[in-house]
Every structure is written in structure tokens, then in C-alpha cells.
Design a protein around this motif. Structure first.
Motif, PDB file in Angstrom:
ATOM      1  N   TYR A  74      19.938 -35.757  -3.227  1.00 20.03           N
ATOM      2  CA  TYR A  74      19.440 -35.103  -1.398  1.00 20.03           C
ATOM      3  C   TYR A  74      18.274 -35.536  -1.090  1.00 20.03           C
ATOM      4  N   ASP A  75      17.094 -34.487  -1.949  1.00 20.14           N
ATOM      5  CA  ASP A  75      15.668 -34.837  -1.829  1.00 20.14           C
ATOM      6  C   ASP A  75      15.619 -36.349  -1.553  1.00 20.14           C
ATOM      7  N   ILE A  76      15.550 -36.683  -1.980  1.00 21.77           N
ATOM      8  CA  ILE A  76      15.356 -38.304  -2.085  1.00 21.77           C
ATOM      9  C   ILE A  76      15.786 -39.082  -0.888  1.00 21.77           C
ATOM     10  N   PHE A  77      17.035 -38.997  -0.477  1.00 20.47           N
ATOM     11  CA  PHE A  77      17.395 -39.291   0.831  1.00 20.47           C
ATOM     12  C   PHE A  77      16.298 -38.916   1.885  1.00 20.47           C
ATOM     13  N   LEU A  78      16.467 -37.434   1.285  1.00 19.76           N
ATOM     14  CA  LEU A  78      15.545 -36.662   2.897  1.00 19.76           C
ATOM     15  C   LEU A  78      14.190 -38.147   3.227  1.00 19.76           C
ATOM     16  N   ILE A  79      13.376 -37.746   2.017  1.00 16.02           N
ATOM     17  CA  ILE A  79      12.597 -38.710   2.081  1.00 16.02           C
ATOM     18  C   ILE A  79      12.807 -40.654   2.453  1.00 16.02           C
ATOM     19  N   GLU A  80      14.250 -40.818   2.230  1.00 15.29           N
ATOM     20  CA  GLU A  80      14.101 -42.276   2.425  1.00 15.29           C
ATOM     21  C   GLU A  80      14.208 -42.488   4.365  1.00 15.29           C
ATOM     22  N   CYS A  81      15.147 -41.115   4.194  1.00 14.56           N
ATOM     23  CA  CYS A  81      15.535 -41.428   5.876  1.00 14.56           C
ATOM     24  C   CYS A  81      14.428 -41.243   6.383  1.00 14.56           C
ATOM     25  N   LEU A  82      13.227 -39.931   6.052  1.00 16.82           N
ATOM     26  CA  LEU A  82      11.686 -40.664   7.115  1.00 16.82           C
ATOM     27  C   LEU A  82      11.155 -41.671   7.014  1.00 16.82           C
ATOM     28  N   SER A  83      10.702 -42.368   6.146  1.00 16.61           N
ATOM     29  CA  SER A  83      10.758 -42.917   5.741  1.00 16.61           C
ATOM     30  C   SER A  83      10.851 -44.557   6.708  1.00 16.61           C
ATOM     31  N   LYS A  84      12.113 -44.275   6.706  1.00 13.81           N
ATOM     32  CA  LYS A  84      13.414 -44.902   7.425  1.00 13.81           C
ATOM     33  C   LYS A  84      13.050 -44.754   9.332  1.00 13.81           C
ATOM     34  N   GLY A  85      11.701 -43.845   9.269  1.00 13.89           N
ATOM     35  CA  GLY A  85      11.880 -43.344  10.723  1.00 13.89           C
ATOM     36  C   GLY A  85      12.887 -42.418  11.485  1.00 13.89           C
ATOM     37  N   TYR A  86      14.399 -42.163  10.978  1.00 19.37           N
ATOM     38  CA  TYR A  86      15.118 -41.285  11.021  1.00 19.37           C
ATOM     39  C   TYR A  86      14.573 -39.845  11.561  1.00 19.37           C
ATOM     40  N   LEU A  87      15.016 -39.481  12.815  1.00 22.99           N
ATOM     41  CA  LEU A  87      14.744 -38.111  13.507  1.00 22.99           C
ATOM     42  C   LEU A  87      16.208 -36.803  12.448  1.00 22.99           C
ATOM     43  N   GLN A  88      15.672 -35.895  12.671  1.00 24.97           N
ATOM     44  CA  GLN A  88      16.364 -34.758  11.953  1.00 24.97           C
ATOM     45  C   GLN A  88      17.256 -35.242  12.509  1.00 24.97           C
ATOM     46  N   ASP A  89      18.147 -35.079  13.488  1.00 25.00           N
ATOM     47  CA  ASP A  89      19.257 -35.384  14.164  1.00 25.00           C
ATOM     48  C   ASP A  89      20.549 -36.631  13.452  1.00 25.00           C
ATOM     49  N   GLN A  90      19.824 -37.884  13.024  1.00 24.01           N
ATOM     50  CA  GLN A  90      19.574 -38.841  12.177  1.00 24.01           C
ATOM     51  C   GLN A  90      20.175 -38.552  10.787  1.00 24.01           C
ATOM     52  N   ILE A  91      19.323 -37.936  10.869  1.00 24.67           N
ATOM     53  CA  ILE A  91      19.640 -37.602   8.771  1.00 24.67           C
ATOM     54  C   ILE A  91      20.629 -36.768   9.123  1.00 24.67           C
ATOM     55  N   SER A  92      21.681 -36.330   9.964  1.00 27.29           N
ATOM     56  CA  SER A  92      22.056 -34.696   9.713  1.00 27.29           C
ATOM     57  C   SER A  92      23.119 -35.895   9.463  1.00 27.29           C
ATOM     58  N   PHE A 115       4.970 -30.807  -2.401  1.00 28.96           N
ATOM     59  CA  PHE A 115       4.119 -31.858  -2.223  1.00 28.96           C
ATOM     60  C   PHE A 115       2.489 -32.077  -1.964  1.00 28.96           C
ATOM     61  N   ASN A 116       2.296 -30.533  -1.263  1.00 30.39           N
ATOM     62  CA  ASN A 116       0.687 -30.858  -0.769  1.00 30.39           C
ATOM     63  C   ASN A 116       0.956 -32.005   0.518  1.00 30.39           C
ATOM     64  N   ALA A 117       1.893 -32.178   1.088  1.00 28.22           N
ATOM     65  CA  ALA A 117       1.416 -33.674   1.997  1.00 28.22           C
ATOM     66  C   ALA A 117       1.534 -32.276   3.457  1.00 28.22           C
ATOM     67  N   ASN A 118       1.050 -33.163   4.190  1.00 28.24           N
ATOM     68  CA  ASN A 118       0.499 -32.564   5.577  1.00 28.24           C
ATOM     69  C   ASN A 118       1.411 -33.089   6.483  1.00 28.24           C
ATOM     70  N   ASN A 119       2.218 -34.102   6.894  1.00 34.94           N
ATOM     71  CA  ASN A 119       3.057 -34.211   7.390  1.00 34.94           C
ATOM     72  C   ASN A 119       3.965 -34.736   6.770  1.00 34.94           C
ATOM     73  N   PRO A 120       5.528 -35.736   7.217  1.00 31.45           N
ATOM     74  CA  PRO A 120       6.363 -36.232   6.860  1.00 31.45           C
ATOM     75  C   PRO A 120       6.126 -37.626   6.681  1.00 31.45           C
ATOM     76  N   ALA A 121       4.694 -38.081   7.097  1.00 28.48           N
ATOM     77  CA  ALA A 121       4.664 -39.658   6.493  1.00 28.48           C
ATOM     78  C   ALA A 121       3.480 -39.308   5.402  1.00 28.48           C
ATOM     79  N   HIS A 122       2.474 -37.911   5.071  1.00 28.36           N
ATOM     80  CA  HIS A 122       1.838 -37.861   3.843  1.00 28.36           C
ATOM     81  C   HIS A 122       3.358 -38.180   3.153  1.00 28.36           C
TER      82      HIS A 122
END
Length: 69
Positions: free
Chosen positions: A6-24, A51-58
Motif C-alpha cells: 500500500y505504501d509503495i503504491f502511494l509513492i508510485e502514484c505520487l511519482s506519476k503526479g497523481y493528486l490525493q483524490d486521484q490516488i483515492s 524518510f525525513n522527506a521535505n515534501n512529496p517529491a523528496h
């Protein structure tokens, strides 16, 4: 910490530029729970902190460096 599919899927969606409603919607299509935007926000916040990330892209960059995605 254990990173779930599930976590990996969320990060993959972020990498594709999906917004939270699209991820949902993607989660609903896979019949995965939780699918609410609130739960997605909480999980992404947790992952960024872990992961000490500053933002979703990080977060995506860190995940790629670690070979998670």
C-alpha cells in the motif's frame, strides 16, 4: 518499520503526479483500504516523517534511491 505494498503504491502514484483524490480513486479500483483522502494524507505524512522527506517529491526521490519504486 515495514513498508507495505500500500505504501509503495502511494509513492508510485505520487511519482506519476497523481493528486490525493486521484490516488483515492485508484485505491478504490483496486479494492484496497483505506481509500479516504484523510487516510491518504495521514499515511503520506507518516512516510515523509519516516524518510525525513521535505515534501512529496523528496519522498519519491528517496524511495527511488532506496529501490522501493
Amino acid at each position: 518499520i515495514e513498508i507495505s505494498e500500500y505504501d509503495i503504491f502511494l509513492i508510485e502514484c505520487l511519482s506519476k503526479g497523481y493528486l490525493q483524490d486521484q490516488i483515492s480513486k485508484e485505491l478504490m479500483a483496486k479494492n484496497w483500504v483505506p481509500t479516504s483522502i484523510s487516510s491518504i494524507e495521514k499515511k503520506l505524512k507518516f512516510l515523509k516523517e519516516h524518510f525525513n522527506a521535505n515534501n512529496p517529491a523528496h519522498l519519491v526521490a528517496i524511495a527511488k534511491d532506496l529501490g522501493l519504486i
